[in-house]
Design a protein around this motif. Structure first.
Motif, PDB file in Angstrom:
ATOM      1  N   VAL A  63      -2.582 -27.159  33.449  1.00  0.00           N
ATOM      2  CA  VAL A  63      -3.570 -28.622  32.756  1.00  0.00           C
ATOM      3  C   VAL A  63      -2.669 -29.083  31.922  1.00  0.00           C
ATOM      4  N   LYS A  64      -2.918 -30.203  31.890  1.00  0.00           N
ATOM      5  CA  LYS A  64      -2.294 -31.259  31.053  1.00  0.00           C
ATOM      6  C   LYS A  64      -3.106 -31.468  29.677  1.00  0.00           C
ATOM      7  N   PRO A  65      -2.796 -31.053  28.560  1.00  0.00           N
ATOM      8  CA  PRO A  65      -3.555 -31.039  27.271  1.00  0.00           C
ATOM      9  C   PRO A  65      -3.327 -32.499  26.844  1.00  0.00           C
ATOM     10  N   LYS A  66      -4.046 -32.872  25.920  1.00  0.00           N
ATOM     11  CA  LYS A  66      -3.951 -34.137  25.109  1.00  0.00           C
ATOM     12  C   LYS A  66      -3.476 -33.412  23.571  1.00  0.00           C
ATOM     13  N   ALA A  67      -2.405 -34.261  23.097  1.00  0.00           N
ATOM     14  CA  ALA A  67      -2.022 -33.723  21.804  1.00  0.00           C
ATOM     15  C   ALA A  67      -1.634 -34.808  20.540  1.00  0.00           C
ATOM     16  N   LEU A  68      -1.714 -34.374  19.527  1.00  0.00           N
ATOM     17  CA  LEU A  68      -1.160 -35.078  18.405  1.00  0.00           C
ATOM     18  C   LEU A  68       0.205 -34.957  18.317  1.00  0.00           C
ATOM     19  N   TYR A  69       1.104 -35.907  18.717  1.00  0.00           N
ATOM     20  CA  TYR A  69       2.427 -36.155  18.820  1.00  0.00           C
ATOM     21  C   TYR A  69       3.261 -36.590  17.877  1.00  0.00           C
ATOM     22  N   TYR A  70       4.207 -35.767  16.945  1.00  0.00           N
ATOM     23  CA  TYR A  70       5.151 -36.401  16.066  1.00  0.00           C
ATOM     24  C   TYR A  70       6.394 -36.525  16.551  1.00  0.00           C
ATOM     25  N   GLU A  71       7.095 -37.780  16.380  1.00  0.00           N
ATOM     26  CA  GLU A  71       8.624 -37.837  16.801  1.00  0.00           C
ATOM     27  C   GLU A  71       9.275 -38.368  15.582  1.00  0.00           C
ATOM     28  N   PHE A  72      10.208 -37.547  15.047  1.00  0.00           N
ATOM     29  CA  PHE A  72      11.019 -37.747  13.940  1.00  0.00           C
ATOM     30  C   PHE A  72      12.579 -38.444  14.242  1.00  0.00           C
TER      31      PHE A  72
END
Length: 195
Positions: A63-72
């Motif tokens: 299952v593909k989730p939706k996520a809050l994604y941070y890239e630093f």
């Protein structure tokens, strides 16, 4: 006179040791954040998939989730020897301010940044730092599934998720090495801050 010289020499040595240990620890923890990107995504290449049992026969479904994604995008500040094993020993997490915490609870029903909840998963990755001492650290927090299933709740509407994304930089990034905090950064200014 001898006691005065010994006392003065002792005080000077003690101050020198303190100064050396302060500069060494500062150099050892030296990361700086060059840039941050924050987005809501369901890109499996960035956040992966979740294996969920769909039926009584034990059949697993991705299952593909939706996520809050941070890239630093980060840079190592100190000598290379301090970073040799960081890929295996570094952890990163977001500590939300009150409004980000509240937005998370209003959007998905829980504070996704709280490690104690069991509703959604989190993830973290480190891209190898190059010869210029630049690399990438990413952190994500699942917000729900993109398809109906028995284990993970559905993600909220894109409209609700946009409200969460608006305040996503209201918090701090904390980096630890071997469970010891080595850096804390304001997500809005990208500056290092005290604990």
């Amino acid at each position: 006179m001898k006691k005065f010289m010994v006392g003065t020499l002792s005080a000077f040595l003690a101050m020198s040791l303190v100064a050396c240990s302060n500069s060494a620890s500062k150099e050892e923890s030296g990361y700086s954040i060059q840039k941050v990107k924050v987005k809501i995504t369901d890109d499996a290449n960035l956040i992966g998939k979740v294996g969920i049992q769909q039926d009584s026969k034990g059949k697993m479904v991705d299952v593909k989730p939706k996520a809050l994604y941070y890239e630093f995008k980060m840079k190592q500040q100190g000598k290379r020897k301090f970073y040799q094993n960081d890929k295996d020993e570094i952890e990163a997490k977001i500590i939300p301010n009150e409004d980000l915490k509240k937005a998370s609870i209003n959007t998905v029903g829980v504070n996704v940044f709280d490690e104690g909840h069991e509703k959604f998963g989190t993830g973290m990755g480190i891209e190898e730092f190059d010869y210029m001492k630049k690399g990438k650290v990413d952190v994500h927090y699942d917000l729900g599934a993109t398809v109906k299933n028995k284990e993970m709740p559905m993600a909220p509407s894109d409209q609700k998720l946009k409200k969460l994304q608006k305040v996503a930089r209201h918090g701090k990034l904390v980096i630890t090495r071997n469970n010891k905090e080595i850096g804390r950064y304001d997500l809005e200014t990208l500056e290092s801050v005290k604990k």
